[in-house]
Each structure stands twice: as structure tokens, then as C-alpha cells.
Design a protein around this motif. Sequence first.
Motif, mmCIF file in Angstrom:
data_model
loop_
_atom_site.group_PDB
_atom_site.id
_atom_site.type_symbol
_atom_site.label_atom_id
_atom_site.label_comp_id
_atom_site.label_asym_id
_atom_site.label_seq_id
_atom_site.Cartn_x
_atom_site.Cartn_y
_atom_site.Cartn_z
ATOM 1 N N ALA A 199 0.818 -1.212 0.000
ATOM 2 C CA ALA A 199 0.000 0.000 0.000
ATOM 3 C C ALA A 199 0.853 1.265 0.000
ATOM 4 O O ALA A 199 0.454 2.294 -0.561
ATOM 5 N N ALA A 200 2.038 1.199 0.621
ATOM 6 C CA ALA A 200 2.898 2.382 0.704
ATOM 7 C C ALA A 200 3.709 2.622 -0.559
ATOM 8 O O ALA A 200 4.116 3.767 -0.828
ATOM 9 N N LEU A 201 3.964 1.576 -1.334
ATOM 10 C CA LEU A 201 4.911 1.701 -2.443
ATOM 11 C C LEU A 201 4.535 2.779 -3.466
ATOM 12 O O LEU A 201 5.416 3.548 -3.886
ATOM 13 N N PRO A 202 3.286 2.900 -3.918
ATOM 14 C CA PRO A 202 2.986 3.961 -4.882
ATOM 15 C C PRO A 202 3.326 5.357 -4.363
ATOM 16 O O PRO A 202 3.890 6.183 -5.102
ATOM 17 N N ALA A 203 2.993 5.634 -3.103
ATOM 18 C CA ALA A 203 3.290 6.956 -2.543
ATOM 19 C C ALA A 203 4.799 7.182 -2.443
ATOM 20 O O ALA A 203 5.297 8.290 -2.704
ATOM 21 N N VAL A 204 5.533 6.145 -2.060
ATOM 22 C CA VAL A 204 6.995 6.266 -1.973
ATOM 23 C C VAL A 204 7.577 6.558 -3.348
ATOM 24 O O VAL A 204 8.407 7.465 -3.516
ATOM 25 N N LEU A 205 7.161 5.809 -4.354
ATOM 26 C CA LEU A 205 7.711 5.991 -5.696
ATOM 27 C C LEU A 205 7.328 7.350 -6.276
ATOM 28 O O LEU A 205 8.144 8.012 -6.931
ATOM 29 N N ASN A 206 6.102 7.791 -6.036
ATOM 30 C CA ASN A 206 5.692 9.109 -6.525
ATOM 31 C C ASN A 206 6.515 10.213 -5.874
ATOM 32 O O ASN A 206 6.927 11.179 -6.532
ATOM 33 N N ALA A 207 6.764 10.079 -4.565
ATOM 34 C CA ALA A 207 7.557 11.090 -3.871
ATOM 35 C C ALA A 207 9.005 11.084 -4.354
ATOM 36 O O ALA A 207 9.634 12.148 -4.492
ATOM 37 N N LEU A 208 9.559 9.907 -4.610
ATOM 38 C CA LEU A 208 10.921 9.837 -5.157
ATOM 39 C C LEU A 208 10.980 10.531 -6.514
ATOM 40 O O LEU A 208 11.943 11.258 -6.813
ATOM 41 N N ASP A 209 9.957 10.317 -7.342
ATOM 42 C CA ASP A 209 9.917 10.989 -8.646
ATOM 43 C C ASP A 209 9.920 12.501 -8.487
ATOM 44 O O ASP A 209 10.635 13.216 -9.203
ATOM 45 N N ARG A 210 9.126 13.007 -7.551
ATOM 46 C CA ARG A 210 9.059 14.460 -7.345
ATOM 47 C C ARG A 210 10.401 15.016 -6.885
ATOM 48 O O ARG A 210 10.742 16.168 -7.180
ATOM 49 N N ARG A 211 11.163 14.215 -6.156
ATOM 50 C CA ARG A 211 12.480 14.653 -5.692
ATOM 51 C C ARG A 211 13.575 14.415 -6.730
ATOM 52 O O ARG A 211 14.748 14.725 -6.482
ATOM 53 N N GLY A 212 13.199 13.853 -7.856
ATOM 54 C CA GLY A 212 14.185 13.585 -8.892
ATOM 55 C C GLY A 212 15.057 12.379 -8.609
ATOM 56 O O GLY A 212 16.159 12.267 -9.159
ATOM 57 N N LEU A 213 14.582 11.459 -7.754
ATOM 58 C CA LEU A 213 15.342 10.258 -7.403
ATOM 59 C C LEU A 213 14.730 9.050 -8.117
ATOM 60 O O LEU A 213 13.520 8.832 -8.045
ATOM 61 N N ARG A 214 15.567 8.273 -8.768
ATOM 62 C CA ARG A 214 15.107 7.121 -9.525
ATOM 63 C C ARG A 214 15.415 5.846 -8.760
ATOM 64 O O ARG A 214 16.537 5.662 -8.267
#
Length: 268
Positions: free
Chosen positions: A244-259
Motif C-alpha cells: 500500500a505504501a509503495l505507490p506513494a513512496v515511488l511518486n515522492a521519489l519521482d518528485r524529488r528527482g530520485l530514480r
Amino acid sequence: MTSTDRRAALRAGAALLAGAAVTPACTPTGAGTVMSPTSEQPSPEQPGPGQPTPAQKPPAAPGPRRFPGQPDQITHGPRTHPRVALTFHGQGDPATARALLTEAERHGARVTVLAVGTWLDDHPELARRILDGGHDLGNHTHRHLDIDAMPEAEARAEITACAERLKRLTGSIGTWFRPSRAPRASPLVARLAREAGYPHVLSYDVDSLDYTAPGADAVTRTVLAQVRAGSVVSLHFGHPDTVAALPAVLNALDRRGLRAVTTTELLS
């Protein structure tokens, strides 16, 4: 010529005409030889129409690599590149594992899975599923016990038993080794891992604490509060909060420019 000779000549001519009339029916158009009755049958080496071709054996998975300049126990990658490694302890419900892999791939992320040997025994198909998704696959001991507390022979068996299963399933002992029930390997376990073929022990600098079942929001907050360029994040299969947490984590990483990349890519 007598009448008897005339009748014999007529019979010979009729026989020649009859032979000429049937010759084209035995020779395919444009061919100069007669095809044998069995020449159209498929050879044993080549399947006939509608028959499946023999399955090709998948290539061997990547093996361990030494990364010059990196310590024997790696906790993070270079801080100068906008990449992070999400690493998962491979154990638990296979449906949850598949859901996590699918979600990561939907976001274009690649992860690292440290598989437990007994889990591979129960779900051998997941080894190839992980590799086919472009993810790293490694060794997280055979039974997921406190390996740092074990005597040498038992600790060695924990490492090699999982390595043997990975080798049998994928053609490789895996790219990484991570000790079970400990963030870092003891000097003894680190040595045994090197002897088994793993130049580095993979640790982490961000612990999601997802195994405590704190809820998806808490997992997301914990990861995002600590993660930065080069981080290696510890997560787990088998916990619904993590899915359940993974989509939010990945979206936040994208916003920070982290792949999110494999650990191999993080260090390459």
C-alpha cells in the motif's frame, strides 16, 4: 512387312505413348527427380506444422561483482547521483511479492530482492519472475535465522544452502548477500560470504520498519524522512502495508528527482 510385324509395331508404339502420358504425374513441376513417398515427412530434429519448438533454456542470471572503492559491507551508494535502491527481504505471501513487483514495474522502478532459501523451495517460480522483471536477485540465507549468533559451520551452511538453490533455479548464486536478522554481518559471517563468492555484504542506511506493521502512511513517512541520493532502503515482501505504501513512496521519489534502480545499477 507382314501383318504380324505390323501388329507388333503398333503395340510397341502404344506402350511408349502410355508411358509418356503418366510420367508428369510422378515428377513435381520443375523437378527432375521423382520424390520418394517419405520425402515430405518432417525430420526428427525439426517439428512438423503445429508442433511446439523445444523451449530454450533461459540465460544464467548475473553473478556477484566486486565494486572497487566500495567497502566489504555496503550501506549506501554514491551520494552524487540521483538514484536509490529499494531492497526487499524475499519471504512471505507470494501474491504480495507479485503485487509489489508489478507496482514497481508500473512506475518504471527496479528493485533488489534478497531471497530466503526456504521461500525459494516453496515458490521456485518467483526467482525467474524477479529476474524477468529486470530486478536484482540475491541471497538472504536459507532459513532467515540470526546468522550472526551461529557457530561457523552452521552459518556457512545457511549461506551456501541458499546459494545452491539460487544456482539451481537461475544459473547463478545471485548478485548480493544480506545477513538475516541483522543490519550488518559479523566479521565471521562477512568472511564466510566472501568464501561463498560474494565480495560484498549488502546492508542499508534506511530502515522502513515495515515489518512492524505500522500502517502504509507510517512506512511512507519513515522512508521519505531518511532517503536521499545513494540510499539503500530496507523493505519486506509479505506485508500489505508495504504494498500500500509503495505507490506513494515511488511518486515522492519521482518528485524529488530520485530514480529507484537495482543495487547493481546504483553502484555501477
